[in-house]
Design a protein around this motif. Structure first.
Motif, PDB file in Angstrom:
ATOM      1  N   GLY A   1       0.800  -1.218   0.000  1.00 40.93           N
ATOM      2  CA  GLY A   1       0.000   0.000   0.000  1.00 40.93           C
ATOM      3  C   GLY A   1       0.833   1.268   0.000  1.00 40.93           C
ATOM      4  N   PHE A   2       2.144   1.119  -0.151  1.00 34.49           N
ATOM      5  CA  PHE A   2       3.047   2.274  -0.163  1.00 34.49           C
ATOM      6  C   PHE A   2       3.276   2.746  -1.591  1.00 34.49           C
ATOM      7  CE2 PHE A   2       7.469   3.798  -0.688  1.00 34.49           C
ATOM      8  CZ  PHE A   2       7.385   4.974   0.061  1.00 34.49           C
ATOM      9  N   HIS A   3       2.877   3.977  -1.879  1.00 35.58           N
ATOM     10  CA  HIS A   3       3.098   4.567  -3.196  1.00 35.58           C
ATOM     11  C   HIS A   3       4.303   5.499  -3.122  1.00 35.58           C
ATOM     12  CE1 HIS A   3      -0.533   3.215  -5.377  1.00 35.58           C
ATOM     13  NE2 HIS A   3      -1.073   3.169  -4.162  1.00 35.58           N
ATOM     14  N   PRO A   4       5.369   5.178  -3.829  1.00 37.20           N
ATOM     15  CA  PRO A   4       6.585   6.006  -3.761  1.00 37.20           C
ATOM     16  C   PRO A   4       6.283   7.456  -4.135  1.00 37.20           C
ATOM     17  CG  PRO A   4       7.002   3.960  -4.940  1.00 37.20           C
ATOM     18  CD  PRO A   4       5.524   4.056  -4.765  1.00 37.20           C
ATOM     19  N   PRO A   5       6.859   8.409  -3.423  1.00 36.26           N
ATOM     20  CA  PRO A   5       6.653   9.826  -3.748  1.00 36.26           C
ATOM     21  C   PRO A   5       7.364  10.218  -5.036  1.00 36.26           C
ATOM     22  CG  PRO A   5       8.271   9.591  -2.001  1.00 36.26           C
ATOM     23  CD  PRO A   5       7.705   8.225  -2.235  1.00 36.26           C
ATOM     24  N   LEU A   6       7.074  11.382  -5.518  1.00 38.39           N
ATOM     25  CA  LEU A   6       7.627  11.863  -6.784  1.00 38.39           C
ATOM     26  C   LEU A   6       9.145  11.841  -6.785  1.00 38.39           C
ATOM     27  CD1 LEU A   6       6.949  13.166  -9.575  1.00 38.39           C
ATOM     28  CD2 LEU A   6       7.190  15.381  -8.445  1.00 38.39           C
ATOM     29  N   TRP A   7       9.752  12.300  -5.702  1.00 38.74           N
ATOM     30  CA  TRP A   7      11.213  12.394  -5.674  1.00 38.74           C
ATOM     31  C   TRP A   7      11.866  11.017  -5.721  1.00 38.74           C
ATOM     32  CZ3 TRP A   7      14.094  10.036  -1.908  1.00 38.74           C
ATOM     33  CH2 TRP A   7      13.445   9.670  -0.721  1.00 38.74           C
ATOM     34  N   LEU A   8      11.237  10.018  -5.066  1.00 40.16           N
ATOM     35  CA  LEU A   8      11.807   8.673  -5.063  1.00 40.16           C
ATOM     36  C   LEU A   8      11.687   8.024  -6.436  1.00 40.16           C
ATOM     37  CD1 LEU A   8      13.181   6.537  -3.364  1.00 40.16           C
ATOM     38  CD2 LEU A   8      10.923   5.704  -2.667  1.00 40.16           C
ATOM     39  N   ASN A   9      10.551   8.222  -7.075  1.00 41.98           N
ATOM     40  CA  ASN A   9      10.388   7.704  -8.437  1.00 41.98           C
ATOM     41  C   ASN A   9      11.335   8.398  -9.405  1.00 41.98           C
ATOM     42  OD1 ASN A   9       8.420   5.709  -8.072  1.00 41.98           O
ATOM     43  ND2 ASN A   9       6.778   7.238  -8.031  1.00 41.98           N
ATOM     44  N   SER A  10      11.574   9.666  -9.178  1.00 38.71           N
ATOM     45  CA  SER A  10      12.516  10.399 -10.037  1.00 38.71           C
ATOM     46  C   SER A  10      13.909   9.801  -9.924  1.00 38.71           C
ATOM     47  CB  SER A  10      12.542  11.883  -9.662  1.00 38.71           C
ATOM     48  OG  SER A  10      11.295  12.498  -9.906  1.00 38.71           O
ATOM     49  N   LEU A  11      14.306   9.450  -8.713  1.00 38.18           N
ATOM     50  CA  LEU A  11      15.620   8.821  -8.530  1.00 38.18           C
ATOM     51  C   LEU A  11      15.697   7.481  -9.250  1.00 38.18           C
ATOM     52  CD1 LEU A  11      16.452   9.508  -4.765  1.00 38.18           C
ATOM     53  CD2 LEU A  11      17.504  10.537  -6.786  1.00 38.18           C
ATOM     54  N   PHE A  12      14.617   6.705  -9.178  1.00 37.93           N
ATOM     55  CA  PHE A  12      14.602   5.403  -9.842  1.00 37.93           C
ATOM     56  C   PHE A  12      14.740   5.562 -11.354  1.00 37.93           C
ATOM     57  CE2 PHE A  12      11.785   2.381 -12.137  1.00 37.93           C
ATOM     58  CZ  PHE A  12      12.611   1.263 -12.053  1.00 37.93           C
ATOM     59  N   PHE A  13      13.957   6.463 -11.937  1.00 36.32           N
ATOM     60  CA  PHE A  13      14.014   6.626 -13.390  1.00 36.32           C
ATOM     61  C   PHE A  13      15.297   7.325 -13.838  1.00 36.32           C
ATOM     62  CE2 PHE A  13       9.342   6.052 -12.975  1.00 36.32           C
ATOM     63  CZ  PHE A  13       9.227   4.980 -13.838  1.00 36.32           C
ATOM     64  N   TYR A  14      15.887   8.105 -12.939  1.00 37.87           N
ATOM     65  CA  TYR A  14      17.191   8.698 -13.252  1.00 37.87           C
ATOM     66  C   TYR A  14      18.242   7.593 -13.361  1.00 37.87           C
ATOM     67  CZ  TYR A  14      21.289  11.761 -12.926  1.00 37.87           C
ATOM     68  OH  TYR A  14      22.476  12.424 -13.163  1.00 37.87           O
ATOM     69  N   ALA A  15      18.175   6.635 -12.431  1.00 33.54           N
ATOM     70  CA  ALA A  15      19.094   5.491 -12.491  1.00 33.54           C
ATOM     71  C   ALA A  15      18.863   4.680 -13.760  1.00 33.54           C
ATOM     72  CB  ALA A  15      18.906   4.615 -11.253  1.00 33.54           C
ATOM     73  N   CYS A  16      17.599   4.505 -14.148  1.00 36.02           N
ATOM     74  CA  CYS A  16      17.291   3.793 -15.397  1.00 36.02           C
ATOM     75  C   CYS A  16      17.897   4.504 -16.595  1.00 36.02           C
ATOM     76  CB  CYS A  16      15.776   3.688 -15.582  1.00 36.02           C
ATOM     77  SG  CYS A  16      14.969   2.505 -14.491  1.00 36.02           S
ATOM     78  N   SER A  17      17.810   5.820 -16.593  1.00 34.87           N
ATOM     79  CA  SER A  17      18.308   6.606 -17.717  1.00 34.87           C
ATOM     80  C   SER A  17      19.818   6.482 -17.881  1.00 34.87           C
ATOM     81  CB  SER A  17      17.921   8.081 -17.524  1.00 34.87           C
ATOM     82  OG  SER A  17      18.413   8.877 -18.578  1.00 34.87           O
ATOM     83  N   LEU A  18      20.532   6.442 -16.744  1.00 37.79           N
ATOM     84  CA  LEU A  18      21.992   6.419 -16.818  1.00 37.79           C
ATOM     85  C   LEU A  18      22.574   5.008 -16.871  1.00 37.79           C
ATOM     86  CD1 LEU A  18      23.057   9.267 -14.351  1.00 37.79           C
ATOM     87  CD2 LEU A  18      22.627   9.385 -16.808  1.00 37.79           C
ATOM     88  N   LYS A  19      21.885   4.032 -16.285  1.00 35.98           N
ATOM     89  CA  LYS A  19      22.453   2.695 -16.172  1.00 35.98           C
ATOM     90  C   LYS A  19      21.562   1.602 -16.765  1.00 35.98           C
ATOM     91  CE  LYS A  19      26.229   3.867 -14.065  1.00 35.98           C
ATOM     92  NZ  LYS A  19      27.573   3.644 -14.706  1.00 35.98           N
ATOM     93  N   SER A  20      20.752   1.942 -17.733  1.00 35.79           N
ATOM     94  CA  SER A  20      19.859   0.948 -18.329  1.00 35.79           C
ATOM     95  C   SER A  20      20.619  -0.198 -18.976  1.00 35.79           C
ATOM     96  CB  SER A  20      18.963   1.622 -19.378  1.00 35.79           C
ATOM     97  OG  SER A  20      19.748   2.232 -20.400  1.00 35.79           O
ATOM     98  N   ARG A  21      21.858   0.040 -19.364  1.00 33.36           N
ATOM     99  CA  ARG A  21      22.633  -0.978 -20.082  1.00 33.36           C
ATOM    100  C   ARG A  21      22.973  -2.195 -19.239  1.00 33.36           C
ATOM    101  NH1 ARG A  21      26.097   3.334 -19.205  1.00 33.36           N
ATOM    102  NH2 ARG A  21      28.017   2.922 -18.015  1.00 33.36           N
TER     103      ARG A  21
END
Length: 293
Positions: free
Chosen positions: A105-125
């Motif tokens: 039931g925990f929905h990650p806040p905007l800043w936490l999701n931003s960190l996750f997708f930032y990591a995806c953007s830089l380290k998707s490989r």
């Protein structure tokens, strides 16, 4: 794909022109010009057949002067497999996140999701089995390649990817989660597909240094980014507009890649590199199964 369709169409037009010229200068068994109003089987059927056979061969190879480039089917298959593996990995991660949200039931806040997708953007490989390392600032690798006069200083690239493109991708992707309440959705998958295409392109351009294939491949990178921007826009207008801004940088990078291809013909033949992965000294390998990578 549009690029492949245009390529085949041009070849077909060229071969048709050659066939027509052959018919126009041919002579019949009496020594006179062929009557072009006669049925096809009386208009040099053998010449037309040979032209058709040549076209079928050239769909999978490009011949320039005395050199012929043959498509590296093995490389294409490996690119496709690597892309599928990476997308499957993304899907599993996003599914796990959704299951976690559902169970806790925990929905990650905007800043936490931003960190996750930032990591995806830089380290998707890390989810891609190919070797697709990015070039390092000041690295001598590729210094022998001639670049256009307007090529920016090397330090510009990490600044753009880390401080501009990465944050834009991260924030816009976090907005999509806020709008949908789920990680696994069409819009987010379209963005991750864009990252996957970019990772495969990095293998072609930075590791294998197939300059011609990179010039073609960057078109697919741009198209995948445009599709992701469109999908984002359908969910959240701000997210779509933000991600669309990255197209400006990608188009600039595309122009650079194309210019580099034009400026660097093969030193032994003087011909430009094939616009598709061609057989030769380069071998596409899966880094996951190669201890030297």
């Amino acid at each position: 794909p549009l690029t492949s369709l245009a390529f085949v169409s041009l070849l077909a037009l060229q071969q048709s022109t050659q066939a027509f010229q052959t018919l126009a200068v041919s002579r019949n068994h009496r020594g006179g010009p062929i009557n072009t109003h006669l049925p096809l089987n009386e208009l040099g059927h053998a010449s037309v057949l040979r032209s058709t056979q040549k076209l079928q061969t050239r769909i999978f190879s490009t011949k320039t002067e005395n050199n012929e480039y043959e498509v590296d089917i093995d490389a294409l298959v490996k690119y496709g497999v690597a892309g599928l593996v990476q997308m499957a990995g993304f899907a599993l991660v996003l599914t796990a996140f959704d299951k976690g949200v559902e169970s806790t039931g925990f929905h990650p806040p905007l800043w936490l999701n931003s960190l996750f997708f930032y990591a995806c953007s830089l380290k998707s490989r890390v989810l891609n089995p190919l070797s697709n390392e990015r070039p390092k600032v000041g690295s001598p690798v590729g210094s022998e390649i001639e670049r256009p006069s307007w090529f920016p200083p090397g330090v510009i690239f990490p600044i753009m990817w880390i401080l501009v493109i990465g944050p834009i991708r991260a924030y816009s992707s976090a907005l999509i989660y806020d709008a949908t309440g789920e990680f696994l959705n069409v819009a987010t998958l379209s963005f991750l597909l864009h990252l996957t295409v970019g990772d495969v392109w990095n293998t072609i351009n930075n590791v294998e240094k197939r300059l011609g294939a990179a010039a073609t491949g960057v078109v697919f990178v741009i198209l995948s980014a445009a599709n992701a921007s469109y999908q984002y826009y359908q969910v959240d207008r701000t997210a779509g507009e933000l991600l669309g801004v990255t197209l400006l940088w990608l188009c600039t990078a595309g122009a650079l890649v194309t210019s580099i291809w034009q400026l660097n013909p093969d030193q032994s033949t003087g011909l430009k590199d094939a616009l598709f992965p061609a057989k030769g000294e380069i071998e596409t390998r899966f880094a996951w199964f190669n201890k030297n990578e």
